[in-house]
Design a protein around this motif. Structure first.
Motif, mmCIF file in Angstrom:
data_model
loop_
_atom_site.group_PDB
_atom_site.id
_atom_site.type_symbol
_atom_site.label_atom_id
_atom_site.label_comp_id
_atom_site.label_asym_id
_atom_site.label_seq_id
_atom_site.Cartn_x
_atom_site.Cartn_y
_atom_site.Cartn_z
ATOM 1 N N THR A 985 0.870 -1.185 0.000
ATOM 2 C CA THR A 985 0.000 0.000 0.000
ATOM 3 C C THR A 985 0.897 1.221 0.000
ATOM 4 O O THR A 985 2.121 1.126 -0.125
ATOM 5 C CB THR A 985 -0.936 -0.021 1.229
ATOM 6 O OG1 THR A 985 -0.146 0.121 2.416
ATOM 7 C CG2 THR A 985 -1.746 -1.301 1.288
ATOM 8 N N ASP A 986 0.274 2.383 0.175
ATOM 9 C CA ASP A 986 1.052 3.614 0.163
ATOM 10 C C ASP A 986 1.955 3.729 1.382
ATOM 11 O O ASP A 986 2.961 4.455 1.342
ATOM 12 C CB ASP A 986 0.118 4.824 0.087
ATOM 13 C CG ASP A 986 -0.566 4.926 -1.277
ATOM 14 O OD1 ASP A 986 -0.040 4.319 -2.236
ATOM 15 O OD2 ASP A 986 -1.629 5.549 -1.352
ATOM 16 N N CYS A 1012 15.466 -1.856 5.589
ATOM 17 C CA CYS A 1012 16.329 -0.662 5.475
ATOM 18 C C CYS A 1012 16.031 0.050 4.145
ATOM 19 O O CYS A 1012 15.544 -0.570 3.197
ATOM 20 C CB CYS A 1012 17.807 -1.015 5.578
ATOM 21 S SG CYS A 1012 18.461 -1.900 4.139
ATOM 22 N N ILE A 1013 16.284 1.356 4.092
ATOM 23 C CA ILE A 1013 16.065 2.125 2.865
ATOM 24 C C ILE A 1013 17.163 1.747 1.874
ATOM 25 O O ILE A 1013 18.330 1.552 2.254
ATOM 26 C CB ILE A 1013 16.074 3.632 3.150
ATOM 27 C CG1 ILE A 1013 15.019 3.975 4.206
ATOM 28 C CG2 ILE A 1013 15.823 4.429 1.873
ATOM 29 C CD1 ILE A 1013 13.600 3.680 3.807
ATOM 30 N N GLU A 1014 16.763 1.627 0.647
ATOM 31 C CA GLU A 1014 17.743 1.236 -0.373
ATOM 32 C C GLU A 1014 18.875 2.267 -0.432
ATOM 33 O O GLU A 1014 18.647 3.460 -0.412
ATOM 34 C CB GLU A 1014 17.052 1.126 -1.739
ATOM 35 C CG GLU A 1014 17.966 0.601 -2.822
ATOM 36 C CD GLU A 1014 17.263 0.504 -4.174
ATOM 37 O OE1 GLU A 1014 17.769 -0.190 -5.069
ATOM 38 O OE2 GLU A 1014 16.159 1.126 -4.310
ATOM 39 N N ALA A 1041 8.827 5.221 -1.341
ATOM 40 C CA ALA A 1041 10.221 4.915 -1.003
ATOM 41 C C ALA A 1041 10.531 3.489 -1.410
ATOM 42 O O ALA A 1041 9.643 2.644 -1.507
ATOM 43 C CB ALA A 1041 10.449 5.111 0.495
ATOM 44 N N LYS A 1042 11.860 3.218 -1.635
ATOM 45 C CA LYS A 1042 12.288 1.872 -1.963
ATOM 46 C C LYS A 1042 13.018 1.281 -0.745
ATOM 47 O O LYS A 1042 13.931 1.927 -0.199
ATOM 48 C CB LYS A 1042 13.206 1.882 -3.186
ATOM 49 C CG LYS A 1042 12.504 2.240 -4.473
ATOM 50 C CD LYS A 1042 13.450 2.130 -5.655
ATOM 51 C CE LYS A 1042 12.724 2.469 -6.979
ATOM 52 N NZ LYS A 1042 13.645 2.337 -8.158
ATOM 53 N N ILE A 1065 11.641 -2.826 -2.882
ATOM 54 C CA ILE A 1065 10.173 -2.762 -2.979
ATOM 55 C C ILE A 1065 9.780 -1.286 -3.005
ATOM 56 O O ILE A 1065 10.219 -0.498 -2.146
ATOM 57 C CB ILE A 1065 9.512 -3.474 -1.791
ATOM 58 C CG1 ILE A 1065 9.991 -4.939 -1.701
ATOM 59 C CG2 ILE A 1065 8.005 -3.395 -1.880
ATOM 60 C CD1 ILE A 1065 9.539 -5.648 -0.447
ATOM 61 N N LEU A 1066 8.938 -0.874 -3.981
ATOM 62 C CA LEU A 1066 8.422 0.485 -4.077
ATOM 63 C C LEU A 1066 7.152 0.580 -3.239
ATOM 64 O O LEU A 1066 6.186 -0.178 -3.437
ATOM 65 C CB LEU A 1066 8.111 0.854 -5.531
ATOM 66 C CG LEU A 1066 7.512 2.241 -5.756
ATOM 67 C CD1 LEU A 1066 8.487 3.344 -5.295
ATOM 68 C CD2 LEU A 1066 7.135 2.427 -7.228
#
Length: 1379
Positions: A985-986, A1012-1014, A1041-1042, A1065-1066
């Protein structure tokens, strides 16, 4: 007060023999008179050159008491010779006044052609009294007096030969009373003289020996008659009979001692029982092998019926008497109805009055019981097989059930083959001396000396006629007169001879022979008249009785009753009743209750010259009592020191001036008991002015004792420990007036003890204790231990003995610190002996180390010493080991050293381990580990282990430490598998995965999700607590965010290698068009009845969450009528109670942004249709009617599926269905009855059912036939009433405790019956544990959660006006067992 029964009858109307009871008044002793008659001169007595034969006295042994129903043992015969002891008889004989005594024992004396010898020997001091008549000249009788003894006198008299005695002068009368010692009386025949010789025995102070000096052996004196043989007297004894003894009806004897159980004259005595043959006191032959006879019956009583009073009616069929021949079979049957009985009644079969036949069953007697469940009747049978002649007699059947009782008597006659009566009775009943097989009990002729046969010159007479007309007490006399010796066989034959009884014309039932009542009681004398109109008069001792409050006359039908109230001793008399010319008599015996002692004598202790008054209280005023001292009656004459007075119930014995000789036991004797008390008379009290004093003297010091008493100048004696003390050089004994002294110069240990001074003439004494003491000492020098220290290894036994001395023996106390060591200790104890003391430690322990103190004390002083004990032991176990780290097959452990090293340094440690479930420890090191850490290896992963440690010193190995906490060698799992994205989801991402391939022994505790953030390496944990599911949603993510995601598996060993998603993952939601998935059953019309609930679930799909809306027939759905609830994946429409207005088309619309999906649901709510319209009769012809109608206006929202047509006769208007499910709107009804007039009605039907109402034709259709007139017949209504009848009974049921149980049955009855449920015959009313139902004749009883207490017999009873019915079953409640 209950009405007393007849004297010789039981409450059942049967005669009964009651054994004498010690609590009741004893039966009176018969009066005895001794007659001596001279025999005919032609019978010489041979005495010269012949030794007298011993007289044998045959005494029956009293049988032991037996219970009801057991076989009474036959009496054993004991033969005692003339020189042997004769057992004394417990009876007291007085002149013309019977006194209470126990029934005497019967005795039999042989007959000899020798001088008459009577002898009784009673050791230890036999007294022989020879009484010889004086010469003929003196006319006066000789009188001798002998004292009354406590022991009875037995007199044995030998009768002369059998010829009848001629007339003789006055008889010789002997009266014998009790003597202090056994007395033997020898009576010799006197010379003929015209005057009698009278011997009277009265009291003597001491045993008297007259004429004959008592030798060491019993004396037998033989008297030879003078040369001119005088006629030898015949000695007979006449006994005035008391009431017959228990169990005997008649007693026949030559001396006419009727109804006695023993002839005092020692002659042959025969007893006739009610039902048995005549018996004698000689030993009877052995009883039959199967079962013996019971009570007997006299020959004249054989044909008398047994009267049984009316009892409870238990027997519906009673056994009837019968007769059989010897060897035949017979059966007796008794029946009892069990309709109102809860259990089987108890039945007993008796022979006679007391013999219970249940113990006699065998091949000749069999008892059988059966029960017919259909008729509910118990049948009891008694079969007698191959009967013997002694089986004849009276039998009785008794039935008991709770408080009910019923009894029935019947007779059995056993017949033998008829024998010719032409046989000579005298020769037929004579016996030889050898004793044949058929010899009776009275074959005394075989015991006598052989005689020469003599010619019988007696003329021929019919002895049978003489016996039939004679009384029972004359049978033996007739037998002797005619030379018949087999009297037993004679009486057997006489018993079988039927006597013709003269039937009374006035009395249907006469008075019983005798009645018995208690003093103060009530008795009823009843006669039954054959002619009720006859005049009746009652008499007492010949005097007519008039009605008074004491004598009441009653009339009941043909019965005439005399009631005597408050019976007294003056009512003990003969009563008779006269009816016209006939008369019947009876005797009433009034039994006086024994006088009991209500308050006993109290003991008295006094001094001389004082007054003594003994008081006692009895239960009856004016009672005769006797005062005794030491068992001897006290004299109460005018010159006696004893005075007796009484006042009402109280009696006193007074002694005005008591003396020391009055000391003894005084007793008061009443007929119902005895009370006794001790009286003690003592001298004047001794006054002690100065008593002896207890003294303690040191060893070797002088000892002086002094006392002072009053009166003075009384000498006395000194004693030490009970031994008399004499004066010597060391001991001086002094007395001066009232002073008495004892002086000992040098005291020794032997002078210690109890000293007593006893004044002469007094029982009182002066006592004192003298102690010789010596100071205590402890002798430690005898020990060979350095510094008085004893060393012992722990676990060994230590015993230290230390010599001590002192007098008296000192009290020794062992102490360790403040704790006293007792001699009663188990492991550590101190023991003291006269010359030493010891300390014992059975198993030495480290706590026993320390100083032990010994303290000695006695009267002379105190001493003390100390001993040191050192215990060497193994060390204490180390502390509990701690496991600090665990690997896959290893661990690391550490521990603390022991607190106590046992007095020796620790050398090292041993380590052991074991599996937790096992009890076997394994040593891990064989060399001592000197460190306090260790690392066990080679363990199995996943298995719990425990470890422990041993400490070692020079003494040994310590006990093991406490095991460590269980630990498991574990390894981490492999990484999770198949990690994928499930939803995005968003702001959220949902991940799912599968468990690791390898989990290991530690199992899997859960998962840890990180992201973790890409482009960064900052991994964040999303779940603070482990999740056990394989799906998790990461929330709070920044939109668009990815991110990277990884998952770890966690167990007890730690975290596994992470599984990381390979691509980023987006965080952005994906749109999914909506789609409604209509269930199959909703794709067609959904039909429900009015009142039912509607609950429809319609799933759908779509992302993001779709928007759902509903319309009905293009209109918005009213939320008050229909409830709609929507979720993310489905929509629910709910109607709690459907109505017809809820029917229609429902439109469902699902929207996701610009995407839309719709569906239609058709709901139909149906109801019952209305009735048809306009039903009319179109045509009537013959037996047919044509009907026509229109469909109903309201079809119930469903199609009409058919019609139901019914008809009714106008007379009864009872409706009957002609046809069902008819689809058309017109019909022709056929086969109608000619002459009847009919109405018709029609119901409409749809899928719900028939309409609630029906439409009826307004007109009726009359079925007629031209040319015929119908006459309506009259009918009688059938009566459907019937009594209750169970068509399905109750069935025995097993129930489980705690689970409801039901009992079912069905009943048919008209009118409807009332149903009653019962448990164990008790109605169940308002009990909350039971519920009762009744529906269409089916009756149900529900038992809620039964327990074992609820088990029992349950019954169901149905009752209406026509009758009732009952069914039963058994319910057993079982308790489930737990394995």
């Amino acid at each position: 007060m209950p009405e007393p029964t007849k004297k010789d009858e039981t409450p059942n109307g049967e005669k009964e023999s009651v054994a004498p009871d010690s609590s009741e008044a004893p039966m009176p002793t018969p009066e005895i008179s001794l007659e001596v008659s001279p025999p005919p001169p032609e019978q010489p007595v041979e005495t010269e050159g012949k030794d007298p034969q011993p007289i044998e006295v045959i005494k029956p042994v009293q049988p032991e008491p037996v219970e009801n129903g057991s076989k009474e043992p036959e009496p054993e015969a004991v033969v005692v010779g003339a020189k042997e002891q004769v057992e004394s008889v417990n009876s007291e004989v007085k002149e013309e006044a019977p006194s209470p005594c126990s029934p005497p024992l019967p005795a039999t004396v042989k007959e000899e052609a020798e001088p008459v010898v009577t002898e009784v020997n009673q050791p230890p001091e036999p007294v022989v009294t020879v009484v010889t008549p004086p010469p003929p000249p003196p006319p006066e009788p000789v009188v001798t007096d002998v004292t009354q003894p406590p022991e009875p006198v037995v007199t044995v008299v030998t009768p002369p030969p059998p010829p009848p005695p001629p007339p003789h002068p006055e008889p010789v009368v002997t009266e014998v009373t009790q003597l202090p010692e056994p007395v033997v009386t020898v009576v010799t025949p006197p010379p003929p003289h015209p005057e009698p010789v009278v011997t009277k025995v009265t009291q003597l102070p001491e045993p008297v020996v007259t004429v004959v000096t008592p030798p060491p052996q019993p004396v037998v004196t033989l008297v030879t008659p003078p040369p001119p043989p005088p006629p030898e007297p015949v000695v007979t004894v006449q006994v005035t009979p008391p009431p017959p003894p228990a169990g005997l009806e008649e007693c026949v004897c030559l001396c006419k001692c009727t109804n006695m159980c023993m002839c005092i004259c020692k002659n042959v005595c025969v007893y006739i029982d009610k039902d048995d043959d005549a018996t004698t006191n000689t030993p009877s032959p052995p009883p039959p092998p199967v079962w013996s006879l019971g009570e007997g019956q006299a020959p004249e009583d054989l044909d008398k019926p047994v009267d049984t009073p009316p009892l409870s009616s238990l027997l519906i069929e009673r056994p009837q008497g019968g007769s059989i021949t010897v060897g035949g079979d017979i059966s007796f049957v008794a029946k009892v109805e069990a309709q109102d009985l809860l259990r089987k009644p108890t039945i007993k079969w008796f022979k006679g009055k007391w013999m219970d036949l249940a113990s006699k069953t065998g091949k000749h007697l069999q008892l059988k019981e059966t029960f017919d469940r259909r008729t509910k009747i118990h049948t009891f049978e008694m079969h007698i097989i191959k009967a013997k002649d002694n089986y004849a007699g009276n039998y009785r059947c008794e039935v008991t059930y709770k408080d009910k009782f019923d009894s029935c008597s019947f007779d059995l006659e056993v017949k033998e083959l008829e024998q010719s009566q032409s046989v000579d009775i005298r020769s037929a009943f004579k016996r030889s001396s050898e004793g044949h097989e058929d010899a009776g009990d009275l074959d005394f002729s075989g015991l006598l000396k052989h005689r020469e046969p003599k010619q019988d010159e007696t003329p021929e007479v019919d002895v049978w006629e003489i016996l039939k007309s004679a009384r029972p007490d004359q049978y033996e006399k007739i037998a002797f007169e005619y030379g018949i010796t087999d009297l037993r066989g004679l009486l057997k034959r006489l018993k079988k001879t039927k006597k013709e009884e003269k039937k009374s014309e006035a009395f249907a039932k006469k008075l019983d022979p005798a009645y018995q009542a208690d003093k103060g009681g009530k008795i009823r004398l009843v006669v039954d008249l054959a002619d009720p109109t006859v005049e009746l008069k009652w008499y007492k001792n010949g005097q007519e009785i008039r009605p008074t409050p004491k004598f009441i006359f009653e009339q009941k039908g043909t019965q005439r009753i005399l009631v005597i109230n408050n019976c007294g001793l003056n009512d003990d008399a003969a009563y008779s009743v006269a009816a016209g010319e006939e008369k019947c008599t009876t005797e009433l015996f009034v039994k006086e209750l024994p006088v009991k002692i209500t308050k006993g004598i109290e003991a008295v202790k006094t001094t001389v010259n004082e007054r003594i008054e003994l008081e006692c209280e009895v239960s009856e005023e004016g009672a005769q009592v006797k005062w005794c001292k030491n068992g001897v009656e006290v004299p109460t004459g005018p010159r006696s020191r004893y005075r007796v007075k009484s006042d009402g119930l109280k009696h006193w014995l007074i002694i005005d001036d008591a003396s020391k000789e009055d000391t003894g036991t005084f007793s008061l004797m009443a007929s119902g008991g005895t009370s006794e008390a001790k009286v003690q008379v003592e001298l004047k009290p001794l006054k002690i002015i100065q008593d002896l004093q207890d003294m303690t003297v040191l060893l070797g010091q002088p000892l002086k004792m002094h006392c002072e008493i009053f009166p003075g100048n009384v000498p006395g004696r000194w004693y030490r420990n009970g031994q008399l003390i004499q004066s010597n050089d060391r001991i001086n004994i002094l007395q001066r007036a009232k002073n008495h002294r004892l002086e000992i110069v040098n005291s020794t240990l032997h002078d210690a003890g109890d000293y007593t001074f006893v004044p002469e003439g007094y029982s009182q004494s002066l006592c004192a204790k003298i102690h010789i003491v010596d100071p205590p000492r402890v002798h430690l020098e005898s020990l060979n231990f350095p510094d008085n220290t004893v060393t012992i290894v722990a676990g060994n036994k230590l015993r230290v003995e230390i010599p001590i001395s002192g007098e008296p023996a000192p009290r020794v106390v062992w102490m360790k610190g403040e704790r006293v060591i007792l001699d009663s200790g188990h492991r550590v104890r101190a023991e003291t002996f006269p010359d030493h003391t010891s300390l014992t430690i059975d198993i030495a322990e480290k706590e026993d180390t320390g100083n032990y103190k010994i303290v000695l004390q006695n009267e002379a002083g105190e001493a003390g010493a100390s001993v040191k004990v050192k215990v060497v032991d193994i060390p204490d176990p180390p502390e509990v080991p701690l496991v600090t780290e665990v690997g896959g097959d290893w661990c690391s452990m550490t521990w603390e050293p022991p607190i106590y090293d046992g007095g020796s340094p620790i050398l090292g440690y041993f380590i052991e381990r074991k599996k937790k479930q096992s009890s076997r420890w394994m040593r891990l090191n064989f060399d001592l580990n000197k460190e306090t850490t260790f690392e066990p290896k080679k363990m199995i992963e996943g298995v719990p282990y425990e470890v422990r440690v041993f400490a070692v010193n020079a003494i040994g190995v310590s006990k093991p430490s406490e095991p460590s906490k269980a630990f498991v060698p574990l390894a981490v799992t492999s990484e999770p598998t198949m990690l994928v994205v499930d939803d995005v989801t968003d702001t959220t991402v949902t991940m799912k995965w599968r468990p690791p391939d390898t989990i290991g022994a530690a199992g899997l505790d859960g998962y840890l999700v990180e992201y973790c953030i890409e482009g960064t390496d900052d991994w964040r944990v999303t779940n603070k607590e482990l999740t056990e599911k394989t799906k998790y949603t990461i929330t709070g993510l920044p939109p668009e965010a990815k991110i990277l995601v990884r998952v770890r598996a966690i167990n007890a060993a730690g975290a596994s290698t992470p599984r990381t998603l390979q691509h980023s993952i987006l965080v952005k939601e994906v749109i999914e068009p909506p789609k409604i998935r209509i269930p199959r059953h909703l794709k067609q019309t959904y039909t429900r009845k009015v009142g039912e609930a509607v609950n429809l679930v319609i799933p759908f799909m779509g992302k993001p969450r779709p928007k759902v809306s509903w319309l009905k027939e293009g209109q918005t759905v009213d939320p008050t009528q229909v409830t709609i609830r929507n979720t993310d994946c489905d929509s629910i429409i709910f109607i709690r109670k459907a109505e017809r207005k809820h029917s229609g088309m429902y439109d469902m619309k699902v929207e996701v942004e610009n995407h839309v999906d719709t569906a239609i649901v058709d709901i139909q709510i149906v109801d019952l249709p209305g009735p048809p319209q306009c039903v009319k009769i179109d045509e009537v012809w013959g037996g047919n009617v044509a009907l026509d109608w229109t469909p109903p206006k309201d079809n119930g929202n469903a199609a009409i599926t058919g019609y139901t047509i019914q008809k009714a006769d106008k007379k009864t208007m009872e409706w009957y269905t002609c046809i069902e499910h008819y689809h058309r709107t017109c019909i022709t009804i056929t086969e109608l009855v000619v002459g009847n007039e009919y109405y018709f009605r029609i119901y409409s039907e749809n899928m719900v059912g028939l309409s609630e109402g029906a439409t009826q034709t307004k007109d009726s259709a009359l079925i007629v036939k031209e040319g015929m007139q119908l006459k309506n017949p009259e009918y009688i209504d059938h009566d459907f009433k019937e009594p209750p009848k169970f068509t399905q009974p109750l069935i025995n049921t097993f129930a489980i405790a705690g689970y409801n149980a039901t009992l079912n049955c069905s009943v048919r009855a008209n009118p409807r019956p009332k149903v009653i449920w019962m448990k164990n015959k008790i109605a169940i009313i308002d009990d909350p544990r039971y519920r009762m139902f009744s529906n269409q004749g089916v009756c149900t009883l529900e038992i809620r959660k039964p327990s074992p207490y609820d088990g029992g017999m349950y019954s169901c009873k149905a009752i209406n006006d026509l009758g009732d019915a009952l069914v039963e079953c058994k319910l057993e409640v079982k308790v489930p067992t737990q394995d």
